[in-house]
Scaffold this motif. Sequence first.
Motif, PDB file in Angstrom:
ATOM      1  N   GLU A  88      -1.429   7.827  -8.084  1.00  0.00           N
ATOM      2  CA  GLU A  88      -1.419   6.376  -7.922  1.00  0.00           C
ATOM      3  C   GLU A  88      -0.785   5.941  -6.609  1.00  0.00           C
ATOM      4  OE1 GLU A  88      -2.294   3.747 -10.565  1.00  0.00           O
ATOM      5  OE2 GLU A  88      -3.584   5.498 -10.790  1.00  0.00           O
ATOM      6  N   ILE A  89      -0.016   6.835  -5.974  1.00  0.00           N
ATOM      7  CA  ILE A  89       0.781   6.435  -4.813  1.00  0.00           C
ATOM      8  C   ILE A  89      -0.069   5.948  -3.645  1.00  0.00           C
ATOM      9  CG2 ILE A  89       2.420   7.259  -3.068  1.00  0.00           C
ATOM     10  CD1 ILE A  89       3.698   8.955  -5.269  1.00  0.00           C
ATOM     11  N   PRO A  90      -1.139   6.655  -3.222  1.00  0.00           N
ATOM     12  CA  PRO A  90      -1.922   6.143  -2.090  1.00  0.00           C
ATOM     13  C   PRO A  90      -2.499   4.754  -2.332  1.00  0.00           C
ATOM     14  CG  PRO A  90      -2.463   8.435  -2.525  1.00  0.00           C
ATOM     15  CD  PRO A  90      -1.625   7.979  -3.666  1.00  0.00           C
ATOM     16  N   ARG A 150      -5.066  -2.059 -10.675  1.00  0.00           N
ATOM     17  CA  ARG A 150      -4.448  -1.761 -11.978  1.00  0.00           C
ATOM     18  C   ARG A 150      -3.751  -0.419 -11.813  1.00  0.00           C
ATOM     19  NH1 ARG A 150      -7.656  -3.150 -17.454  1.00  0.00           N
ATOM     20  NH2 ARG A 150      -8.728  -5.074 -16.867  1.00  0.00           N
ATOM     21  N   SER A 151      -2.467  -0.392 -12.037  1.00  0.00           N
ATOM     22  CA  SER A 151      -1.723   0.829 -11.758  1.00  0.00           C
ATOM     23  C   SER A 151      -0.981   1.334 -12.992  1.00  0.00           C
ATOM     24  CB  SER A 151      -0.705   0.583 -10.635  1.00  0.00           C
ATOM     25  OG  SER A 151       0.065   1.744 -10.398  1.00  0.00           O
ATOM     26  N   LYS A 152      -1.016   2.641 -13.168  1.00  0.00           N
ATOM     27  CA  LYS A 152      -0.256   3.275 -14.246  1.00  0.00           C
ATOM     28  C   LYS A 152       1.219   3.401 -13.897  1.00  0.00           C
ATOM     29  CE  LYS A 152      -4.275   5.982 -15.735  1.00  0.00           C
ATOM     30  NZ  LYS A 152      -4.867   7.336 -15.849  1.00  0.00           N
ATOM     31  N   LEU A 153       1.563   3.090 -12.651  1.00  0.00           N
ATOM     32  CA  LEU A 153       2.958   3.168 -12.224  1.00  0.00           C
ATOM     33  C   LEU A 153       3.752   1.909 -12.568  1.00  0.00           C
ATOM     34  CD1 LEU A 153       2.803   4.917  -8.726  1.00  0.00           C
ATOM     35  CD2 LEU A 153       4.216   5.615 -10.659  1.00  0.00           C
ATOM     36  N   ILE A 154       3.048   0.848 -12.964  1.00  0.00           N
ATOM     37  CA  ILE A 154       3.693  -0.441 -13.199  1.00  0.00           C
ATOM     38  C   ILE A 154       3.695  -0.754 -14.690  1.00  0.00           C
ATOM     39  CG2 ILE A 154       3.656  -2.903 -12.622  1.00  0.00           C
ATOM     40  CD1 ILE A 154       4.112  -1.116 -10.226  1.00  0.00           C
ATOM     41  N   THR A 155       4.838  -1.212 -15.215  1.00  0.00           N
ATOM     42  CA  THR A 155       4.870  -1.759 -16.568  1.00  0.00           C
ATOM     43  C   THR A 155       4.696  -3.276 -16.418  1.00  0.00           C
ATOM     44  OG1 THR A 155       7.298  -1.903 -16.514  1.00  0.00           O
ATOM     45  CG2 THR A 155       6.317   0.109 -17.381  1.00  0.00           C
ATOM     46  N   HIS A 156       5.535  -4.082 -17.038  1.00  0.00           N
ATOM     47  CA  HIS A 156       5.451  -5.525 -16.762  1.00  0.00           C
ATOM     48  C   HIS A 156       6.490  -5.928 -15.722  1.00  0.00           C
ATOM     49  CE1 HIS A 156       4.490  -9.721 -17.227  1.00  0.00           C
ATOM     50  NE2 HIS A 156       5.761  -9.989 -17.409  1.00  0.00           N
ATOM     51  N   GLY A 157       7.718  -5.505 -15.940  1.00  0.00           N
ATOM     52  CA  GLY A 157       8.761  -5.926 -15.019  1.00  0.00           C
ATOM     53  C   GLY A 157       9.330  -4.808 -14.170  1.00  0.00           C
ATOM     54  N   LEU A 201       3.189   2.924   2.904  1.00  0.00           N
ATOM     55  CA  LEU A 201       3.902   4.111   2.436  1.00  0.00           C
ATOM     56  C   LEU A 201       5.394   4.090   2.751  1.00  0.00           C
ATOM     57  CD1 LEU A 201       3.619   6.747   0.931  1.00  0.00           C
ATOM     58  CD2 LEU A 201       3.041   7.877   3.090  1.00  0.00           C
ATOM     59  N   PRO A 202       5.817   3.707   3.968  1.00  0.00           N
ATOM     60  CA  PRO A 202       7.273   3.662   4.223  1.00  0.00           C
ATOM     61  C   PRO A 202       8.015   2.749   3.249  1.00  0.00           C
ATOM     62  CG  PRO A 202       6.058   3.514   6.286  1.00  0.00           C
ATOM     63  CD  PRO A 202       5.043   3.382   5.187  1.00  0.00           C
ATOM     64  N   PHE A 203       7.363   1.640   2.865  1.00  0.00           N
ATOM     65  CA  PHE A 203       7.990   0.740   1.900  1.00  0.00           C
ATOM     66  C   PHE A 203       8.200   1.438   0.563  1.00  0.00           C
ATOM     67  CE2 PHE A 203       7.659  -2.382  -1.527  1.00  0.00           C
ATOM     68  CZ  PHE A 203       8.670  -3.258  -1.172  1.00  0.00           C
ATOM     69  N   LEU A 204       7.185   2.153   0.074  1.00  0.00           N
ATOM     70  CA  LEU A 204       7.310   2.872  -1.193  1.00  0.00           C
ATOM     71  C   LEU A 204       8.343   3.985  -1.106  1.00  0.00           C
ATOM     72  CD1 LEU A 204       3.666   3.202  -2.588  1.00  0.00           C
ATOM     73  CD2 LEU A 204       5.373   1.431  -3.020  1.00  0.00           C
ATOM     74  N   LEU A 205       8.436   4.630   0.043  1.00  0.00           N
ATOM     75  CA  LEU A 205       9.421   5.703   0.212  1.00  0.00           C
ATOM     76  C   LEU A 205      10.847   5.150   0.151  1.00  0.00           C
ATOM     77  CD1 LEU A 205       7.721   7.892   2.976  1.00  0.00           C
ATOM     78  CD2 LEU A 205       7.877   8.355   0.512  1.00  0.00           C
ATOM     79  N   LYS A 206      11.027   3.919   0.597  1.00  0.00           N
ATOM     80  CA  LYS A 206      12.342   3.269   0.434  1.00  0.00           C
ATOM     81  C   LYS A 206      12.652   3.112  -1.049  1.00  0.00           C
ATOM     82  CE  LYS A 206      12.303   0.531   4.734  1.00  0.00           C
ATOM     83  NZ  LYS A 206      10.954   0.760   5.251  1.00  0.00           N
TER      84      LYS A 206
END
Length: 341
Positions: free
Chosen positions: A324-326, A306-313, A9-14
């Motif tokens: 999706e965050i957790p 598989r995440s809805k938060l990610i496209t390809h790049g 989580l700290p990494f994502l918060l960055k």
Amino acid sequence: MIRYSFQGLPFLLKYADMIDSPESIIREEHVKVSKKSSFRTKIFPGPEHSPVIYLQHGMSNRGIDDPRILTLAKHLRNSGATVYLPELTEVKGLEISDNTVPNIRSLFQEIVKREGQAISFLSASFSAGMGMVALSGKEEQKNLKSALLVGTYSDFADTLPFILSNYDVDPYAVHVLLYNYISKLEPKLSKLEEFYFEAALDNGLKRTGVEEKSPKLLKKLNQKEKDFVFSIQTDPVFRMALVKPILSVLPPNFILRNSPKNFLSDWKAPIALLHGSDDPVISPDESEQLFDSLGNGKEGFKVILRSKLITHGDHLPFYTQLGEIPKLAGLWGFFLKNSGL
């Protein structure tokens, strides 16, 4: 995987700019892997005796100057790692090349030697798949602490038709394919190689208006070349008919040598596979196939999302998919923990 969320989580918060991630000192040098070969590399030095991550850029003409990968390297460094970010000339030049696998392997071995410890590997798309091939040997596996592959492929023969089928959604990868193979498919249409190279750059660099180069080149093409471009743009059947011709002009055994699915028997390192649910360039089914085929008898050594938060790049703003965050934090936490962070 969720049990690693606290770690990730700290990494994502960055990434979300919700906690501070200060600019890092960056050292640039040429990492020499043999008497004849060296690679321009940005190094983000972490604390003394910190874990090391080899971060390999994808097929972007910006190479290691791409702001997206520099941001990722900064956040990894601010999570406690030393980060090596080498530039592969052929990948920066949008070339699908037999050289990429041995180049990644040589760089990995040199970084391990320099640092005197096992290291981790992180990459995306084609570079991720070729990295998996490069690091699948027994010696590399001994020195690989953890791997995170984003939007990777399993079998190049499956990837090719998927790319062509999604031209209307994301033409970038089709332009890259045609830049690489058009001179062999249609040697008489000589100006198309430059056209598709610049068309790929228009997409990748988001050039618009007067900065766009492919529309200007289009005007200079002869009628047969223009007809080919028009058919690619408008005719799905025409595009899909290129699959077999492209496969036929690949170097001998290219698919066998560069498809990760053929190099899984000795894989033992912890591995995380992250793929966008709607990735238009490489199907998420390919990461699923890799995940299902990996197995070394060690419980919990592999995770997939598989995440809805990610496209390809890229990733979408986190507020668009809060649920999706957790899960995403858990996957990153798995990679970071196994990297020694």
